[in-house]
Design an enzyme around this catalytic site. Structure first.
Site, PDB file in Angstrom:
ATOM      1  CB  SER A 292      -0.806  -0.066   1.354  1.00 25.27           C
ATOM      2  OG  SER A 292      -1.734   1.162   1.268  1.00 25.27           O
TER       3      SER A 292
ATOM      4  CE1 TYR B 161      -3.852  -2.389   5.302  1.00 25.51           C
ATOM      5  CE2 TYR B 161      -3.462  -0.012   4.759  1.00 25.51           C
ATOM      6  CZ  TYR B 161      -3.616  -1.249   4.154  1.00 25.51           C
ATOM      7  OH  TYR B 161      -3.721  -1.502   2.881  1.00 25.51           O
TER       8      TYR B 161
ATOM      9  CE  LYS C  92      -1.658  -4.132   2.968  1.00 27.52           C
ATOM     10  NZ  LYS C  92      -1.919  -5.446   2.279  1.00 27.52           N
TER      11      LYS C  92
END
Length: 221
Positions: free
Chosen positions: A82, A106, A110
């Protein structure tokens, strides 16, 4: 299957279940070309309130996956990363060498997974890794049969706008009025889901020519 005209085998498995993953990959040993790793929890807001769930699912799950892949001698992987790994960028457009800085659990999961795959490729040159960094996917398949239509209140902007447009939600609230844009509101870079899919096909096609790890942005920020 109705869109492609091809039979697709579906096997449901939780990546946190190492035993089940090993059983699947062991049964396909020598028959797998590559893995497209898109399995992850993905809500920025939820990751702030449930960080352990995100680290367990996204990071531990990936470690289980890589170990199962190695058992089956399948060492080609495309990872769905991402653009959130860039944090608040100092300038746009972004390229793959832009500085990194995650702002939430989050995003950190990643980046941790990217690092795991990068280290894995360094330790064993038989691995081929492509980390794809997405910039805000949006849209639907032209057939209208596949798209983003979540139940309840959407976490992403485009489905939220769509629900307001059809009257399922009352209004869209715009936050911020001091950005360096023509009207002071935020501007984001979006990529259509079909273009995103083509990027994955290109990455899988390229994997056999790669030794080690490469990062590719799908968008510019």
């Amino acid at each position: 299957e109705s869109l492609t005209g091809k039979k697709v085998e579906l096997i449901e498995c939780d990546m946190r279940n190492a035993e089940a993953l090993n059983a699947f990959f062991d049964s396909r040993k020598g028959k797998l070309h590559s893995v497209l790793h898109m399995a992850a929890l993905k809500s920025v807001g939820e990751s702030n309130s449930k960080p352990l769930d995100y680290y367990e699912n996204n990071v531990v799950g990936t470690i289980n996956l890589c170990r199962a892949m190695a058992r089956a001698d399948c060492k080609r992987i495309v990872f769905s990363s991402s653009a959130t790994v860039y944090g608040n960028p100092e300038k746009v457009p972004l390229d793959e060498d832009s500085s990194l800085g995650c702002l939430n659990p989050y995003g950190r999961t990643k980046l941790v997974v990217e690092d795991i795959l990068r280290d894995l490729a360094k330790s064993d040159p038989s691995w081929s890794v492509i980390n794809l960094r997405y910039f805000n996917p949006a849209g639907a398949h032209p057939s209208g049969r596949m798209g983003e239509d979540p139940n309840g209140i959407p976490n992403n902007l485009m489905p939220y706008v769509s629900k307001v447009a059809v009257g399922k939600l009352e209004k869209l609230t715009v936050f911020g009025n001091d950005y360096k844009t023509h009207d002071g509101t935020g501007v984001r870079d979006y990529i259509h889901v079909c273009d995103l899919a083509r990027g994955h096909v290109a990455a899988i096609t390229k994997l056999p020519d790669i030794q080690g790890e490469e990062v590719v942005n799908l968008g510019t920020g």
